[in-house]
Design a protein around this motif. Structure first.
Motif, PDB file in Angstrom:
ATOM      1  N   ASP A  10      -3.248  13.628   9.058  1.00  0.00           N
ATOM      2  CA  ASP A  10      -2.489  12.401   8.841  1.00  0.00           C
ATOM      3  C   ASP A  10      -3.246  11.450   7.912  1.00  0.00           C
ATOM      4  OD1 ASP A  10      -0.329  10.678   9.345  1.00  0.00           O
ATOM      5  OD2 ASP A  10      -1.395   9.693  10.990  1.00  0.00           O
ATOM      6  N   GLY A  55      -5.055   7.484   9.970  1.00  0.00           N
ATOM      7  CA  GLY A  55      -4.463   8.661  10.591  1.00  0.00           C
ATOM      8  C   GLY A  55      -4.536   8.600  12.108  1.00  0.00           C
ATOM      9  N   HIS A  97       2.202   7.624  15.415  1.00  0.00           N
ATOM     10  CA  HIS A  97       1.992   6.392  14.658  1.00  0.00           C
ATOM     11  C   HIS A  97       2.413   5.131  15.388  1.00  0.00           C
ATOM     12  CE1 HIS A  97       0.478   6.475  10.528  1.00  0.00           C
ATOM     13  NE2 HIS A  97       0.480   7.767  10.782  1.00  0.00           N
TER      14      HIS A  97
END
Lengths: 489, 337
Positions: free
Chosen positions: A78, A380, A261
């Motif tokens: 990420d 990330g 996220h």
């Protein structure tokens, strides 16, 4: 006021400590669970290159380093904005399933299992893995040892080392599976499925056919309705490697289903002055203290939680076991924390079946296990299910990939508040004025937190042994009135 | 307790201080050989597995424990108290594994401070919700009574910075064969059937990971470093020659060069090879000789491609090193080794 200290219970990278306060009538006034250690990985990792995190953060825990290694590796995908090739995801997951089989095996047989297979009221000296072998047969003992051995071999083959593996990279994995490795992994996975089948049968024969055990599991001392968290795939089936974090309320109704996220939108950590370990809770509900129910933000992240938070299992034998689990225990969700042990064996079956699927996948021997990142790294977040709960790694870096922020919410941390509540509940049910505090009481307090497989127990995997407990009963002046210990010859 | 011949068995203790549990797992990784250990020794203390308590150790005579395997670093008062207690009770004290021997990865905390950790973890982290600015309180008392927490040190120390140590077993964690070698050699020596190495010895090989690495080595001339994710290395050639940092050239062998064999550089968890005290210093000097540079500017340009050199060179050895921690004014006096 009397003070009862249970110290040490054993380690959570340090010690866990239980303190019970009794009022003058001899009833429980309050119970507290304290974690006395801090290690600070979030801070001393700053300034390091982000790609080193899979190899740094696994030193948080040498019992489940694979979980930190994997959460870190996914956070790096990420962070570097790189997608790993499909085969790399499969190899990672294959590695992770081998880890799950061995980790759940050791907990079930060496730690949790003895309370059921041998019995909660059996003599203390028999309540251990040797007692399990005596009850279930030598075949079972050898099967446990061999299960650990073959899966550690698989972990070393796929990850480089059996303890603290090294193969995770942003965009992939450093090891490709050769046809020879594949053949061996298929054989290991097949044996794992058989072992999981054997373990489920053991639950059936020894626990479910004994009404006293069933009564204990569904009894009130170990029943705490709270929220449940677990990672699910697109079909809302349990997944350990990837997916969204789903949380259901005590009625089993989904309250949130979030992507990695979004974690800070949904989870916050409360601080108490009596423990170095924070108390995560659901932001939507807020921190209401150590209470259960729909209006409280307290949630658990355990094998039982994962089953409760999902709609089913993605493999056939695990799904069959899942259905039987809820049919036997009166439907979803199940609030009996002791049922966690059974849930763990169902997960063991899923991990074994999934490992076999992956090992037999025609693409698994594709040598293209790496994509090279080309984007500028920024931020990330990686989430996996560690055996002991949802594990979140969150990193931010400068444009050169040097860490500027690290935040970690570790498996057992999720369960800090529920463990505290379960201990208090068990103590309240067991400590009554005028009643003598016995060895049986100690084991039943142990059982309250053992079902969570908290990280302070994970180090006792695999050898005969029990959580050492010592209880001191002190009067208001601090004089020892009574000292009890268990598992001491 | 006596063995079958009626002789008293030597006593073994195992303890963990500030550690991850991996050393405990590494002891169990000797699998069925653990039964040989149990046959050769009376295990008198092993909190991870057995239920003997601190008071049981206190009840032993000084020196009554023959061998103590001590893993984990020393990081709070309790760790230090246990180190002193076990030292007093033990004839042979072994620093088992990287944390107790040289501080290991948690020793990187010596690049920062306790205050920085408290500030981030309890106040600034993105998931922390702490409007009242609460912090864990070592002198905490509940309304019902006191329940203090141990004080957390600013500096991570190795075992031999706190008590004298006879032997060192390197590795994060040590590979099982060396654990077995150490314990069975001690059992033989205590039975009068062999001799122990001189005190201060590291139990293991003397050469480097390079010496046991199967990758092909040619003359090393590095024009730049690559980060591990930047290239897919050739599977048969030395990683360092390909510009991928690998600490194998200055790290003690004994692991079997496991990491390079899966295409990842060594990070030095076995500590320096025989005769070298400061691992980081040796890694720095060793690296200088392989850079393809003629001028200082060229050297700087190559080293600029290796980010965080301190974090690579002192990944496992900071607490033991001459550097010890970043604020050298507060570094404690070293004793022994």
């Amino acid at each position: 006021m009397q003070k009862i200290m249970i110290d040490p219970i054993t380690r959570l990278e340090g010690h866990g400590k239980i303190t019970l306060f009794l009022n003058d009538e001899g009833d429980l006034e309050n119970a507290y669970f304290q974690i006395p250690e801090l290690r600070g990985f979030e801070v001393f990792s700053l300034g390091r290159p982000a790609e080193e995190m899979p190899r740094i953060t696994q030193r948080i825990c040498g019992v489940c380093p694979e979980a930190h290694h994997m959460a870190a590796t996914k956070a790096l995908d990420d962070l570097f904005h790189v997608e790993a090739p499909p085969v790399a995801h499969k190899v990672r997951e294959l590695f992770y399933m081998a880890f799950y089989v061995t980790d759940h095996t050791t907990h079930f047989y060496a730690l949790g299992g003895p309370d059921f297979v041998v019995g909660p009221d059996a003599p203390a000296a028999e309540r251990n893995i040797l007692g399990v072998v005596a009850a279930a047969g030598m075949e079972a003992g050898l099967a446990v040892i061999n299960c650990r051995k073959r899966n550690h071999h698989a972990i070393k083959m796929l990850g480089g080392r059996a303890i603290h593996p090294v193969a995770g990279l942003p965009g992939g994995w450093s090891v490709a599976v050769t046809p020879e490795m594949r053949d061996e992994l298929v054989r290991i996975a097949e044996e794992n499925v058989e072992f999981a089948r054997f373990s489920l049968q053991l639950v059936d024969d020894i626990v479910l056919k004994n009404q006293a055990y069933v009564d204990l599991i569904v009894g009130g001392a170990y029943t705490t309705p709270i929220h449940y968290m677990g990672l699910v795939d697109a079909n809302n089936h349990v997944n350990f490697y990837d997916g969204k974090v789903r949380v259901v309320d005590p009625d089993g109704v989904e309250v949130v289903r979030y992507a990695p996220h979004e974690y800070t939108q949904h989870i916050a950590e409360h601080v108490e002055p009596f423990s170095y370990l924070k108390f995560p809770y659901l932001k939507a509900k807020g921190w209401k203290g150590f209470v259960g129910g729909k209006e409280s933000g307290v949630y658990a992240a355990t094998p039982l939680s994962r089953l409760n938070a999902a709609d089913g299992m993605a493999t056939p034998l695990a799904q069959e076991a899942y259905e039987k689990f809820y049919a036997t225990l009166g439907g979803k969700p199940v609030h009996h924390t002791l049922a966690c042990h059974w849930a763990r064996v169902i997960e063991m079956m899923y991990a074994a079946e999934r490992m076999l699927e992956l090992a037999r996948d025609p693409e698994i021997t594709n040598p293209n296990v790496r994509n090279i990142p080309t984007e500028t790294p920024t931020e990330g977040i990686g989430i996996v299910e560690a055996p002991r709960g949802t594990l979140t790694h969150h990193y931010a870096t400068d444009a050169n990939g040097i860490l500027t922020m690290v935040n970690l919410i570790v498996g057992t941390t999720n369960n800090n508040a529920p463990i505290t509540m379960s201990i208090k509940q068990a103590a309240q049910a067991l400590i009554k004025k005028g009643e003598v505090i016995t060895d049986g009481l100690l084991n039943k307090i142990e059982m309250a937190f053992r079902s969570y497989d908290p990280c302070f127990s994970c180090a006792t995997h695999s050898l005969p042994g029990q959580m050492p407990l010592e209880v001191e009963v002190l009067d208001a002046s601090g004089n020892v009135l009574k000292r009890l210990s268990q598992y001491v010859d | 307790m006596s063995n079958q011949n009626g002789n008293t068995k030597p006593k073994l203790a195992l303890y963990w201080a500030s550690s991850c549990g991996g050393c405990e797992i590494s002891v169990l990784a000797i699998h069925e050989k653990i039964l040989d250990v149990a046959a050769a020794f009376d295990i008198v203390f092993w909190p991870c597995v057995m239920d003997f308590k601190v008071k049981d150790v206190e009840a032993l005579a000084d020196g009554e424990i023959d061998v103590c395997l001590f893993n984990g670093a020393i990081r709070n008062d309790e760790n230090a108290e246990m180190a002193h207690l076990l030292r007093r009770k033990s004839k042979i004290m072994v620093a088992y594994g990287s944390c107790s021997m040289e501080g290991c990865i948690p020793g990187l905390a010596n690049f920062t401070s306790r205050d920085a950790m408290m500030q981030f973890i309890y106040h600034n982290s993105p998931s922390t919700d702490n409007p009242d600015g609460v912090e864990p309180d070592p002198d905490w008392a509940f309304p019902e009574g006191p329940a203090p927490l141990p004080k957390f040190w600013n500096t991570v120390k190795t075992l031999d910075q706190v008590v004298p140590v006879e032997y060192y077993l390197p590795g994060c964690p040590p590979e099982a064969e060396w654990t077995e070698t150490l314990v069975m050699a001690a059992a033989a020596a205590l039975a009068g059937e062999g001799e122990l190495p001189p005190p201060g010895s590291v139990i293991g090989n003397k050469d480097t990971v390079c010496d046991e690495c199967p990758r092909t080595k040619n003359e090393k001339k590095i024009k730049r470093f690559y980060r591990p994710y930047e290239i897919v290395p050739d599977p048969d050639t030395c990683l360092l020659e390909q510009g991928i940092f690998c600490a194998g050239y200055a790290t003690r062998s004994g692991c079997g060069a496991l990491c390079p064999q899966v295409n990842m550089g060594c990070r030095g968890c076995y500590g320096p090879n025989e005769g070298v005290d400061d691992h980081g210093a040796r890694l720095i000097t060793g690296l200088a000789s392989v850079l393809d540079a003629k001028t200082d500017e060229e050297v700087d340009a190559i080293l600029d491609t290796l980010p965080d050199p301190a974090g690579y060179f002192y990944r496992f050895g900071l607490a033991h090193s001459m550097l010890h921690r970043t604020d050298v004014a507060h570094a404690p006096k070293r004793d022994g080794n």
